[in-house]
Design an enzyme around this catalytic site. Structure first.
Site, PDB file in Angstrom:
ATOM      1  N   LYS A   1       8.301   2.133  -4.836  1.00 50.05           N
ATOM      2  CA  LYS A   1       9.155   2.005  -6.023  1.00 50.05           C
ATOM      3  C   LYS A   1       8.556   2.763  -7.196  1.00 50.05           C
ATOM      4  CE  LYS A   1      11.174   0.484  -3.361  1.00 50.05           C
ATOM      5  NZ  LYS A   1      11.071   0.034  -1.978  1.00 50.05           N
TER       6      LYS A   1
ATOM      7  N   LEU B   1      -5.539  -7.817  -1.581  1.00 57.26           N
ATOM      8  CA  LEU B   1      -4.434  -8.741  -1.287  1.00 57.26           C
ATOM      9  C   LEU B   1      -3.076  -8.074  -1.535  1.00 57.26           C
ATOM     10  CD1 LEU B   1      -6.196 -11.828  -2.843  1.00 57.26           C
ATOM     11  CD2 LEU B   1      -5.421 -11.679  -0.455  1.00 57.26           C
TER      12      LEU B   1
ATOM     13  N   GLU C   1      18.976  11.489  12.633  1.00 56.09           N
ATOM     14  CA  GLU C   1      19.303  10.089  12.937  1.00 56.09           C
ATOM     15  C   GLU C   1      20.017  10.009  14.286  1.00 56.09           C
ATOM     16  OE1 GLU C   1      18.988   6.715  11.703  1.00 56.09           O
ATOM     17  OE2 GLU C   1      20.166   6.379  13.505  1.00 56.09           O
TER      18      GLU C   1
ATOM     19  N   ASP D   1       7.145 -10.964   8.373  1.00 51.93           N
ATOM     20  CA  ASP D   1       7.500  -9.881   9.298  1.00 51.93           C
ATOM     21  C   ASP D   1       7.073 -10.166  10.738  1.00 51.93           C
ATOM     22  OD1 ASP D   1       8.468  -8.450   7.158  1.00 51.93           O
ATOM     23  OD2 ASP D   1       7.205  -6.682   7.477  1.00 51.93           O
TER      24      ASP D   1
ATOM     25  N   ALA E   1      10.171  -8.413   1.888  1.00 51.35           N
ATOM     26  CA  ALA E   1       9.130  -9.162   1.183  1.00 51.35           C
ATOM     27  C   ALA E   1       9.646 -10.510   0.677  1.00 51.35           C
ATOM     28  CB  ALA E   1       8.607  -8.334   0.022  1.00 51.35           C
TER      29      ALA E   1
ATOM     30  N   HIS F   1      29.974  -7.459 -22.500  1.00 47.89           N
ATOM     31  CA  HIS F   1      30.545  -6.115 -22.581  1.00 47.89           C
ATOM     32  C   HIS F   1      29.716  -5.258 -23.527  1.00 47.89           C
ATOM     33  CE1 HIS F   1      33.492  -2.908 -22.816  1.00 47.89           C
ATOM     34  NE2 HIS F   1      33.356  -2.935 -24.141  1.00 47.89           N
TER      35      HIS F   1
ATOM     36  N   GLY G   1       2.191 -10.035   9.284  1.00 50.61           N
ATOM     37  CA  GLY G   1       3.072  -8.925   8.933  1.00 50.61           C
ATOM     38  C   GLY G   1       3.445  -7.986  10.056  1.00 50.61           C
TER      39      GLY G   1
HETATM   40  P1  FAD Z   1       2.516  -7.967   5.243  1.00 51.44           P
HETATM   41  O1  FAD Z   1       2.898  -7.606   3.874  1.00 51.44           O
HETATM   42  O2  FAD Z   1       2.482  -6.900   6.274  1.00 51.44           O
HETATM   43  O3  FAD Z   1       1.077  -8.643   5.119  1.00 51.44           O
HETATM   44  C1  FAD Z   1       0.335  -9.025   6.220  1.00 51.44           C
HETATM   45  C2  FAD Z   1      -1.129  -8.883   5.873  1.00 51.44           C
HETATM   46  O4  FAD Z   1      -1.885  -9.483   6.915  1.00 51.44           O
HETATM   47  C3  FAD Z   1      -1.612  -7.432   5.794  1.00 51.44           C
HETATM   48  O5  FAD Z   1      -2.172  -7.166   4.536  1.00 51.44           O
HETATM   49  C4  FAD Z   1      -2.639  -7.307   6.905  1.00 51.44           C
HETATM   50  O6  FAD Z   1      -3.740  -6.504   6.531  1.00 51.44           O
HETATM   51  C5  FAD Z   1      -3.079  -8.749   7.085  1.00 51.44           C
HETATM   52  N1  FAD Z   1      -3.600  -9.049   8.431  1.00 51.44           N
HETATM   53  C6  FAD Z   1      -3.067  -8.680   9.624  1.00 51.44           C
HETATM   54  N2  FAD Z   1      -3.804  -9.193  10.644  1.00 51.44           N
HETATM   55  C7  FAD Z   1      -4.820  -9.882  10.069  1.00 51.44           C
HETATM   56  C8  FAD Z   1      -5.909 -10.641  10.592  1.00 51.44           C
HETATM   57  N3  FAD Z   1      -6.085 -10.796  11.908  1.00 51.44           N
HETATM   58  N4  FAD Z   1      -6.768 -11.195   9.715  1.00 51.44           N
HETATM   59  C9  FAD Z   1      -6.595 -11.048   8.358  1.00 51.44           C
HETATM   60  N5  FAD Z   1      -5.579 -10.370   7.816  1.00 51.44           N
HETATM   61  C10 FAD Z   1      -4.711  -9.795   8.660  1.00 51.44           C
HETATM   62  N6  FAD Z   1      10.528  -5.078   1.429  1.00 51.44           N
HETATM   63  C11 FAD Z   1      11.272  -5.449   0.370  1.00 51.44           C
HETATM   64  O7  FAD Z   1      11.724  -6.598   0.317  1.00 51.44           O
HETATM   65  N7  FAD Z   1      11.549  -4.581  -0.643  1.00 51.44           N
HETATM   66  C12 FAD Z   1      11.099  -3.314  -0.635  1.00 51.44           C
HETATM   67  O8  FAD Z   1      11.366  -2.551  -1.559  1.00 51.44           O
HETATM   68  C13 FAD Z   1      10.313  -2.882   0.463  1.00 51.44           C
HETATM   69  N8  FAD Z   1       9.827  -1.629   0.508  1.00 51.44           N
HETATM   70  C14 FAD Z   1       9.031  -1.254   1.554  1.00 51.44           C
HETATM   71  C15 FAD Z   1       8.566   0.054   1.576  1.00 51.44           C
HETATM   72  C16 FAD Z   1       7.757   0.476   2.616  1.00 51.44           C
HETATM   73  C17 FAD Z   1       7.252   1.892   2.629  1.00 51.44           C
HETATM   74  C18 FAD Z   1       7.402  -0.448   3.638  1.00 51.44           C
HETATM   75  C19 FAD Z   1       6.494  -0.017   4.752  1.00 51.44           C
HETATM   76  C20 FAD Z   1       7.876  -1.741   3.629  1.00 51.44           C
HETATM   77  C21 FAD Z   1       8.701  -2.153   2.582  1.00 51.44           C
HETATM   78  N9  FAD Z   1       9.228  -3.446   2.529  1.00 51.44           N
HETATM   79  C22 FAD Z   1      10.024  -3.818   1.493  1.00 51.44           C
HETATM   80  C23 FAD Z   1       8.933  -4.443   3.574  1.00 51.44           C
HETATM   81  C24 FAD Z   1       7.824  -5.410   3.087  1.00 51.44           C
HETATM   82  O9  FAD Z   1       6.689  -4.667   2.753  1.00 51.44           O
HETATM   83  C25 FAD Z   1       7.496  -6.418   4.182  1.00 51.44           C
HETATM   84  O10 FAD Z   1       8.670  -7.053   4.614  1.00 51.44           O
HETATM   85  C26 FAD Z   1       6.542  -7.483   3.655  1.00 51.44           C
HETATM   86  O11 FAD Z   1       5.353  -6.896   3.205  1.00 51.44           O
HETATM   87  C27 FAD Z   1       6.224  -8.509   4.740  1.00 51.44           C
HETATM   88  O12 FAD Z   1       5.354  -9.457   4.238  1.00 51.44           O
HETATM   89  P2  FAD Z   1       4.344 -10.248   5.194  1.00 51.44           P
HETATM   90  O13 FAD Z   1       3.522 -11.108   4.290  1.00 51.44           O
HETATM   91  O14 FAD Z   1       5.067 -10.858   6.307  1.00 51.44           O
HETATM   92  O15 FAD Z   1       3.420  -9.123   5.851  1.00 51.44           O
HETATM   93  P1  NAD Z   2      14.983   0.902   9.845  1.00 51.26           P
HETATM   94  O1  NAD Z   2      15.152  -0.048  10.954  1.00 51.26           O
HETATM   95  O2  NAD Z   2      15.511   0.569   8.503  1.00 51.26           O
HETATM   96  O3  NAD Z   2      15.626   2.323  10.263  1.00 51.26           O
HETATM   97  C1  NAD Z   2      15.237   3.017  11.403  1.00 51.26           C
HETATM   98  C2  NAD Z   2      16.271   4.095  11.720  1.00 51.26           C
HETATM   99  O4  NAD Z   2      15.733   4.945  12.730  1.00 51.26           O
HETATM  100  C3  NAD Z   2      17.588   3.561  12.262  1.00 51.26           C
HETATM  101  O5  NAD Z   2      18.644   4.128  11.541  1.00 51.26           O
HETATM  102  C4  NAD Z   2      17.581   3.998  13.741  1.00 51.26           C
HETATM  103  O6  NAD Z   2      18.879   4.229  14.252  1.00 51.26           O
HETATM  104  C5  NAD Z   2      16.764   5.280  13.661  1.00 51.26           C
HETATM  105  N1  NAD Z   2      16.119   5.718  14.930  1.00 51.26           N
HETATM  106  C6  NAD Z   2      15.457   4.941  15.832  1.00 51.26           C
HETATM  107  N2  NAD Z   2      14.963   5.717  16.855  1.00 51.26           N
HETATM  108  C7  NAD Z   2      15.325   7.008  16.577  1.00 51.26           C
HETATM  109  C8  NAD Z   2      15.106   8.268  17.230  1.00 51.26           C
HETATM  110  N3  NAD Z   2      14.428   8.368  18.368  1.00 51.26           N
HETATM  111  N4  NAD Z   2      15.617   9.396  16.673  1.00 51.26           N
HETATM  112  C9  NAD Z   2      16.313   9.323  15.495  1.00 51.26           C
HETATM  113  N5  NAD Z   2      16.545   8.151  14.834  1.00 51.26           N
HETATM  114  C10 NAD Z   2      16.037   7.006  15.358  1.00 51.26           C
HETATM  115  O7  NAD Z   2      13.396   1.185   9.795  1.00 51.26           O
HETATM  116  P2  NAD Z   2      12.469   1.827   8.684  1.00 51.26           P
HETATM  117  O8  NAD Z   2      13.242   2.696   7.776  1.00 51.26           O
HETATM  118  O9  NAD Z   2      11.304   2.372   9.427  1.00 51.26           O
HETATM  119  O10 NAD Z   2      12.007   0.557   7.863  1.00 51.26           O
HETATM  120  C11 NAD Z   2      11.349  -0.550   8.496  1.00 51.26           C
HETATM  121  C12 NAD Z   2      11.620  -1.823   7.762  1.00 51.26           C
HETATM  122  O11 NAD Z   2      10.908  -1.855   6.528  1.00 51.26           O
HETATM  123  C13 NAD Z   2      13.087  -1.974   7.369  1.00 51.26           C
HETATM  124  O12 NAD Z   2      13.824  -2.561   8.395  1.00 51.26           O
HETATM  125  C14 NAD Z   2      13.028  -2.859   6.181  1.00 51.26           C
HETATM  126  O13 NAD Z   2      13.101  -4.176   6.617  1.00 51.26           O
HETATM  127  C15 NAD Z   2      11.657  -2.586   5.574  1.00 51.26           C
HETATM  128  N6  NAD Z   2      11.825  -1.794   4.322  1.00 51.26           N
HETATM  129  C16 NAD Z   2      12.581  -2.317   3.317  1.00 51.26           C
HETATM  130  C17 NAD Z   2      12.747  -1.594   2.154  1.00 51.26           C
HETATM  131  C18 NAD Z   2      13.578  -2.191   1.053  1.00 51.26           C
HETATM  132  O14 NAD Z   2      13.838  -3.386   1.107  1.00 51.26           O
HETATM  133  N7  NAD Z   2      14.005  -1.416   0.074  1.00 51.26           N
HETATM  134  C19 NAD Z   2      12.200  -0.337   2.015  1.00 51.26           C
HETATM  135  C20 NAD Z   2      11.451   0.175   3.069  1.00 51.26           C
HETATM  136  C21 NAD Z   2      11.263  -0.586   4.210  1.00 51.26           C
END
Ligand code: FAD
Ligand code: NAD
Length: 466
Positions: free
Chosen positions: A52, A39, A204, A313, A321, A445, A145
């Site tokens: 993180k 989960l 970028e 998502d 999240a 402070h 997601g």
């Molecule tokens: P998800 O977390 O994607 O969960 C969806 C779940 O549904 C998955 O586990 C999947 O396996 C399951 N699923 C899909 N289809 C089916 C099906 N048909 N049947 C059963 N299960 C299924 N966001 C932040 O706010 N802070 C952060 O620091 C941050 N860091 C991130 C770092 C990385 C590297 C990445 C990739 C993302 C990060 N995000 C962060 C974004 C965050 O992870 C997502 O926005 C968040 O997980 C979305 O939640 P969700 O429940 O919509 O979907």
């Molecule tokens: P992003 O949308 O944050 O950034 C993608 C970047 O790729 C943009 O700057 C865009 O201009 C660039 N780009 C697109 N096509 C390109 C190309 N052909 N050549 C060069 N650059 C190109 O996407 P991400 O970093 O993949 O993250 C996805 C999502 O995951 C984020 O939007 C965010 O919502 C979530 N996330 C959140 C956190 C957090 O909250 N700390 C951490 C990781 C991920």
């Protein structure tokens, strides 16, 4: 006879599991289906939490290496990447098991398998052995997601051409890594590997990093990351990625059409994520998608079918999240006849680099575009006593307030603990506070939070310490 539920949540990520718990709290007989075997979704398994953990550990490694500058002499510092990865995996296991415990505690039935629609009230669940279980439900919440996007014609092998998932699990520190995309993932994972010794190059497409962020903060952010040793190649579009014997060649074109190739051992493609609707059989029940292939919902998270909802998502809005969690709670309350809602104007965004970057509300560019007259208050951590005391003075706080009413419209921070400091401004904005309200609130402070108070004072040009 199939099991009968009042609500079934498909997906056990932060949107799905939180929604399932809230539904159960509200008295619904609830099930939650998750296909990945554990989960917590992307966030706990391959997103927020493992990233993180590595950001923290790599930062500690980096800090310890530089402690002698501060008068603390220690012996040779060595990296044990395997142990570091084990530590990260432990954090993931503890938290994902914790979610399983929470579902049990709240009497949510957890199905391990892939859910798909048989009809608008019937969900099929296929487990890893392809065994099918059919359940019946009054309401369905789609919380499936998102998944990483690649570039046209380029497939992730998660070894040399990786998404964030591969970049969270390298077995060795890469010598050189190209990061395609200067967004959240690229900059967080780029920071991790740069601190551990990789030569990191961000390619970028745009002329600035983190699109959508307040430009002044984004410019400062890039300046600081450059100082840390990360290389930036702006206005370069990646056209091709090819594997060779030693690694990968990335072909790019700059804004004038000039070609430039990069050779490296790993390439992280972080150009965004796309909604995950595959395998749900949405067409069978006729659930509509929008023009970006997200599940289309109204303000109550309801799809075009009145007993089927979607959150997180997989629908429109920032892919974060906490946004997914809040939508999970709101939709559960709406289904229960209450008035759950999410305030999209106060969703914070945080990049967990060093320093952290945090934003909430409108950027200066958005206010200009909307022709809203505003005042700015700014305060540098250079003048904050706590930051000075511990020599952590990079960055500043910027508060934007309405010119006439003084209501806080947005805040943008780069600096120590920015991700924690933004919480105060979120509460202030939820209560419709003015910058004067923040300025007249007593802040302890010496704390970093005094920089927020001083920025608020500075809106009215009466900061004390600058
Ligand atoms: P998800 O977390 O994607 O969960 C969806 C779940 O549904 C998955 O586990 C999947 O396996 C399951 N699923 C899909 N289809 C089916 C099906 N048909 N049947 C059963 N299960 C299924 N966001 C932040 O706010 N802070 C952060 O620091 C941050 N860091 C991130 C770092 C990385 C590297 C990445 C990739 C993302 C990060 N995000 C962060 C974004 C965050 O992870 C997502 O926005 C968040 O997980 C979305 O939640 P969700 O429940 O919509 O979907
Ligand atoms: P992003 O949308 O944050 O950034 C993608 C970047 O790729 C943009 O700057 C865009 O201009 C660039 N780009 C697109 N096509 C390109 C190309 N052909 N050549 C060069 N650059 C190109 O996407 P991400 O970093 O993949 O993250 C996805 C999502 O995951 C984020 O939007 C965010 O919502 C979530 N996330 C959140 C956190 C957090 O909250 N700390 C951490 C990781 C991920």
């Amino acid at each position: 006879m199939s099991d009968k539920f009042q609500a079934v949540v498909i997906g056990g990520g932060p949107g799905g599991y939180v929604c399932a718990i809230r539904l159960a709290q509200l008295g619904f007989k609830t099930a939650c289906i998750e296909s990945r075997g554990s989960l917590g979704g992307t966030c706990l398994n391959v997103g927020c939490i493992p990233s993180k953990s590595l950001l923290n550990l790599s930062e500690e490694f980096h800090k310890v290496k530089h402690l002698s500058n501060k008068g603390i002499e220690i012996g040779e510092i060595k990296l044990n990447l395997q142990k570091m990865m084990k530590n990260k995996d432990k954090a993931v296991t503890v938290l994902t098991k914790g979610v399983e415990f929470l579902l049990k505690k709240n009497k949510v039935t957890y199905f391990k398998g892939t859910g798909s629609f048989k009809s608008k009230n019937e969900i099929s669940i296929k487990d890893e052995n392809n065994k099918e279980t059919l359940i019946h439900t009054n309401n369905v919440i789609i919380a499936t997601g998102s998944v990483p996007v690649s570039l046209p014609g380029i497939e992730f092998d998660e070894k040399n051409i990786v998404s964030s998932t591969g970049a969270l699990a390298f077995e060795k520190v890469p010598k050189k890594m190209v990061v395609v995309g200067g967004g959240y993932i690229g900059l967080e994972m780029g920071s991790v590997w740069s601190r551990l010794g990789t030569d990191v190059h961000v390619v970028e497409f745009l002329d600035h990093i983190t699109p959508g962020m307040d430009k002044e903060i984004s410019n400062e952010f890039m300046k600081i990351l450059k100082k840390q040793g990360i290389n930036f190649h702006m206005q370069h579009k990646v056209e091709k990625i090819k594997k060779n014997n030693t690694g990968v060649i990335i072909s790019t074109k700059d804004k004038d059409g000039k070609q430039k190739d990069f050779e490296c051992d790993k390439v992280l493609v972080s150009v965004g994520r796309k909604p995950n609707t595959s395998g749900l059989n949405l067409e069978k029940v006729g659930i509509e998608l929008d023009n970006k292939k997200r599940v289309k919902t109204n303000k109550d998270f309801q799809t075009n079918l009145n007993n089927i909802y979607a959150i997180g998502d997989v629908i429109a809005g920032p892919m974060l999240a906490h946004k997914a969690e809040d939508e999970g709670i709101a939709v559960a309350e709406i289904i229960a006849g209450q008035s759950g809602h999410v305030n999209y104007d106060t969703i914070p965004g945080v990049v967990y680099t060093t320093p952290e970057v945090a934003s909430i509300g409108k950027t200066e560019e958005q206010l200009i575009e909307k022709n809203i007259k505003y005042k700015i208050g700014k305060f540098s951590f250079m003048a904050n006593s706590r930051a000075k005391a511990i020599d952590d003075t990079e960055g500043f706080v910027k508060i934007l307030a309405d010119e006439k009413t003084d209501k806080v419209l947005g805040a943008h921070l780069i600096g120590p603990h920015a991700g924690e400091l933004i919480g105060e401004i979120g509460v202030a904005m939820e209560f419709g506070a003015s910058s004067e309200d923040i300025a007249r609130t007593c802040h302890a402070h010496p704390t970093f939070s005094e920089a927020v108070k001083e920025a608020a004072l500075s809106v009215d040009k009466r900061a004390i310490h600058s």
